[in-house]
Write a protein that holds these residues in place. Structure first.
Motif, PDB file in Angstrom:
ATOM      1  N   GLY A  84       0.820  -1.202   0.000  1.00  0.00           N
ATOM      2  CA  GLY A  84       0.000   0.000   0.000  1.00  0.00           C
ATOM      3  C   GLY A  84       0.856   1.256   0.000  1.00  0.00           C
ATOM      4  O   GLY A  84       2.023   1.244   0.411  1.00  0.00           O
ATOM      5  N   TYR A  85       0.255   2.347  -0.451  1.00  0.00           N
ATOM      6  CA  TYR A  85       0.935   3.640  -0.441  1.00  0.00           C
ATOM      7  C   TYR A  85       1.213   4.045   1.006  1.00  0.00           C
ATOM      8  O   TYR A  85       0.325   4.012   1.857  1.00  0.00           O
ATOM      9  N   LEU A  86       2.451   4.428   1.287  1.00  0.00           N
ATOM     10  CA  LEU A  86       2.868   4.731   2.646  1.00  0.00           C
ATOM     11  C   LEU A  86       3.526   6.108   2.672  1.00  0.00           C
ATOM     12  O   LEU A  86       4.565   6.315   2.061  1.00  0.00           O
ATOM     13  N   HIS A  87       2.903   7.049   3.394  1.00  0.00           N
ATOM     14  CA  HIS A  87       3.427   8.414   3.452  1.00  0.00           C
ATOM     15  C   HIS A  87       4.182   8.693   4.751  1.00  0.00           C
ATOM     16  O   HIS A  87       5.085   9.526   4.784  1.00  0.00           O
ATOM     17  N   SER A  88       3.797   8.023   5.837  1.00  0.00           N
ATOM     18  CA  SER A  88       4.440   8.253   7.125  1.00  0.00           C
ATOM     19  C   SER A  88       4.304   7.008   7.992  1.00  0.00           C
ATOM     20  O   SER A  88       3.650   6.031   7.602  1.00  0.00           O
ATOM     21  N   PHE A 142      -2.574  10.259   5.425  1.00  0.00           N
ATOM     22  CA  PHE A 142      -1.228  10.661   5.042  1.00  0.00           C
ATOM     23  C   PHE A 142      -0.320  10.696   6.273  1.00  0.00           C
ATOM     24  O   PHE A 142       0.813  10.233   6.233  1.00  0.00           O
ATOM     25  N   HIS A 143      -0.854  11.261   7.371  1.00  0.00           N
ATOM     26  CA  HIS A 143       0.024  11.637   8.475  1.00  0.00           C
ATOM     27  C   HIS A 143      -0.317  10.965   9.793  1.00  0.00           C
ATOM     28  O   HIS A 143      -1.465  11.002  10.246  1.00  0.00           O
ATOM     29  N   ILE A 177       0.696  -1.784  25.622  1.00  0.00           N
ATOM     30  CA  ILE A 177      -0.252  -1.176  24.695  1.00  0.00           C
ATOM     31  C   ILE A 177       0.483  -0.092  23.923  1.00  0.00           C
ATOM     32  O   ILE A 177       1.278   0.666  24.493  1.00  0.00           O
ATOM     33  N   VAL A 178       0.243  -0.034  22.628  1.00  0.00           N
ATOM     34  CA  VAL A 178       0.741   1.052  21.798  1.00  0.00           C
ATOM     35  C   VAL A 178      -0.441   1.947  21.441  1.00  0.00           C
ATOM     36  O   VAL A 178      -1.457   1.473  20.927  1.00  0.00           O
ATOM     37  N   VAL A 179      -0.299   3.234  21.750  1.00  0.00           N
ATOM     38  CA  VAL A 179      -1.321   4.230  21.419  1.00  0.00           C
ATOM     39  C   VAL A 179      -0.861   4.968  20.176  1.00  0.00           C
ATOM     40  O   VAL A 179       0.258   5.496  20.137  1.00  0.00           O
ATOM     41  N   LEU A 180      -1.700   5.005  19.170  1.00  0.00           N
ATOM     42  CA  LEU A 180      -1.326   5.475  17.840  1.00  0.00           C
ATOM     43  C   LEU A 180      -2.370   6.469  17.358  1.00  0.00           C
ATOM     44  O   LEU A 180      -3.537   6.116  17.188  1.00  0.00           O
ATOM     45  N   ASP A 181      -1.967   7.725  17.154  1.00  0.00           N
ATOM     46  CA  ASP A 181      -2.885   8.761  16.692  1.00  0.00           C
ATOM     47  C   ASP A 181      -2.572   9.128  15.237  1.00  0.00           C
ATOM     48  O   ASP A 181      -1.406   9.343  14.887  1.00  0.00           O
ATOM     49  N   LEU A 182      -3.619   9.177  14.407  1.00  0.00           N
ATOM     50  CA  LEU A 182      -3.481   9.537  12.991  1.00  0.00           C
ATOM     51  C   LEU A 182      -4.580  10.528  12.607  1.00  0.00           C
ATOM     52  O   LEU A 182      -5.628  10.595  13.255  1.00  0.00           O
ATOM     53  N   SER A 183      -4.348  11.257  11.520  1.00  0.00           N
ATOM     54  CA  SER A 183      -5.391  12.070  10.890  1.00  0.00           C
ATOM     55  C   SER A 183      -6.002  11.226   9.775  1.00  0.00           C
ATOM     56  O   SER A 183      -5.392  11.060   8.708  1.00  0.00           O
ATOM     57  N   THR A 184      -7.191  10.666  10.014  1.00  0.00           N
ATOM     58  CA  THR A 184      -7.727   9.650   9.111  1.00  0.00           C
ATOM     59  C   THR A 184      -8.890  10.150   8.269  1.00  0.00           C
ATOM     60  O   THR A 184      -9.725  10.926   8.727  1.00  0.00           O
TER      61      THR A 184
END
Length: 496
Positions: free
Chosen positions: A230-234, A299-300, A317-324
């Motif tokens: 898949g396209y991967l920007h970050s 993207f980010h 636990i891994v906490v992961l925040d994205l702009s979706t």
């Protein structure tokens, strides 16, 4: 997302009836030096340093326009701040791609969504001869003593951070290979090494996680295989892990050879595959989680952090925040013809994913109803954050592009906004108030810097906002319009 063929061989004008934000997609070729910009308001005396910005600026030749916002040729911008004054300098990054536009009035190289050959005949004869343009228009980072501009093809271009003069391609001294990498390398919180992800296409494609120890030599610390990459920007890092999130905008690598389309036009949105989340132990390279969750696109990454021993069974636990976004339609929405016509864009929301390392279970929730893109946090990558700053949209339908700045409290969901009619701010950069000036170390004790387009004035400016309130403290006006850019950073206490 489906590919489009509009605008492949024509110049794309900005219609006179288009909304004001379309001025941010006009070409800028002029290079200037201004020793002291006009300043309104008061810049804090403690704020000293240099803000460097990167982004596209050359979108057109006399006959053709690039097809996508991401294709514009790179321009660097430098704001030097000291004693309440601001100087400004801008320069086009000198690459094969920008040289073809400026000196030969032609699009000479393939870009993200642009084929240099407008005709089918031309495409046939250049299908197997696609040289990189060097158009490093996305981000800026320092590798050892070298300052480099970055884009997704792994071809960093060194420049002088004072003069902005292009030094040349800073070639990697290794055999890592790969066709693309993210333009968002991150610093390992434990070692200070630069971490990135390279995508190598093949019969079995691989995401290669790399480490740099202050040089241009990379070592591979992990490899993640994929049949349909898949396209991967970050991506993200935490204290212990590298996290790769692969959204279902995927490609069959044979498409690049068989069809000769521009890079992104080979990818297809396939939500049935879901979103893949891979968690990798940074120290050992071991894959700890490889799981899927519901389809989305981003993207980010905003940031990620660990919460050791807090899962139901006592694991990490891994906490992961994205702009979706809900899907990948934003990629087509950023095509230049659509942006210059003033079309609305989809807008993302800040979203938190929680991944249990032991069993790979994933939960997610929206952090705020406020749209938020081009996110920044005040803490170092991989450290727990409370606030996220970004560009927002006063119209949730995206009809007026990104026209405000947003600060979201990730604990409560409360949001603050800065908005001025006819003004379009870019990525916010948070600068902490230093201890020598009474700084407390709180995430929002400082200022936010953003380069904004003022449509009515026909200029751009450097905004200085209070990070705790988003109240404007000052602005320094540039005598021309700066096209909408992408990323950059602030370096404190640098000499002017």
């Amino acid at each position: 997302m489906s590919s489009t063929t509009t605008g492949t061989g024509t110049r794309v004008p900005i219609p006179p009836e288009s909304p004001g934000f379309t001025a941010g997609f006009a070409s800028l070729d002029a290079e200037i030096d201004v020793a002291s910009l006009p300043v309104t308001g008061s810049i804090p005396n403690w704020l000293r340093g240099t803000l460097l910005r990167n982004g596209p600026a050359l979108f057109d030749t006399s006959r053709r326009s690039f097809r996508h916002w991401f294709d514009g040729q790179a321009m660097l911008h430098r704001f030097a701040i000291a004693d309440g004054t601001v100087s400004y300098r801008n320069r086009v990054l000198v690459t094969p791609g920008s040289t073809a536009v400026r000196e030969h009035d032609r699009i000479g190289y393939a870009e993200f969504a642009t084929d240099p050959c407008a005709s089918l005949f031309g495409r046939f004869f250049t299908r197997f001869r696609r040289e990189p343009s060097g158009n490093s228009n996305v981000n800026i980072t320092r590798v050892g003593k070298q300052m480099v501009a970055l884009t997704e093809p792994p071809m960093p271009v060194e420049f002088d951070p004072e003069t902005l003069d292009t030094v040349g391609v800073a070639e990697y001294q290794d055999a890592v290979g790969g066709a693309t990498s993210t333009a968002h390398p991150l610093t390992d919180p434990r070692t200070g090494d630069l971490i990135n992800v390279v995508l190598a296409f093949g019969r079995r494609s691989e995401y290669r996680v790399t480490r740099q120890r202050g040089t241009l030599t990379r070592e591979v610390i992990a490899a993640v295989r994929s049949d349909r990459p898949g396209y991967l920007h970050s991506f993200a890092v935490t204290e212990r892990y590298v996290v790769i999130v692969v959204h279902p905008l995927v490609v069959n690598p044979l498409s690049f050879v068989l069809h000769g389309r521009p890079f992104i036009d080979n990818f297809r949105w396939n939500p049935a595959t879901g979103t893949r989340i891979v968690v990798i132990d940074t120290a050992t390279g071991a894959i700890r989680v490889d799981t899927t969750t519901g389809a989305c696109f981003a993207f980010h990454h905003i940031n990620a952090f660990d919460r050791p021993g807090t899962s139901d069974d006592g694991g990490d636990i891994v906490v992961l925040d994205l702009s979706t976004y809900q899907d990948a339609s934003i990629v087509d929405a950023f095509r230049l013809e659509r942006l210059r016509a003033g079309h609305a864009i989809p807008v993302p929301r800040p979203t938190r994913f929680t991944v249990a390392v032991d069993d790979g279970s994933v939960t997610s929730r929206q952090l705020s109803a406020e749209p938020l893109e081009l996110p920044r946090v005040a803490v170092s990558a991989g450290r727990e954050h409370r606030f996220v700053f970004g560009c927002g949209a006063s119209d949730a339908a995206g009809s007026n592009f990104l026209d405000q700045l947003v600060r979201v409290d990730c604990t409560t969901g409360a949001a603050l906004t800065w908005n001025e009619p006819g003004t379009y701010p870019g990525e916010p950069v948070v600068v902490a108030r230093p201890a020598r000036a009474g700084g407390t170390g709180a995430e929002d004790d400082g200022v936010v810097l953003s380069v904004a387009l003022d449509v009515a004035a026909g200029t751009s400016c450097l905004l200085v906002l209070d990070a705790a309130t988003l109240i404007e403290l000052a602005r320094a006006t540039v005598p021309h319009t700066i096209p909408f850019g992408f990323h950059g950073g602030f370096s404190g206490d640098r000499a002017r």
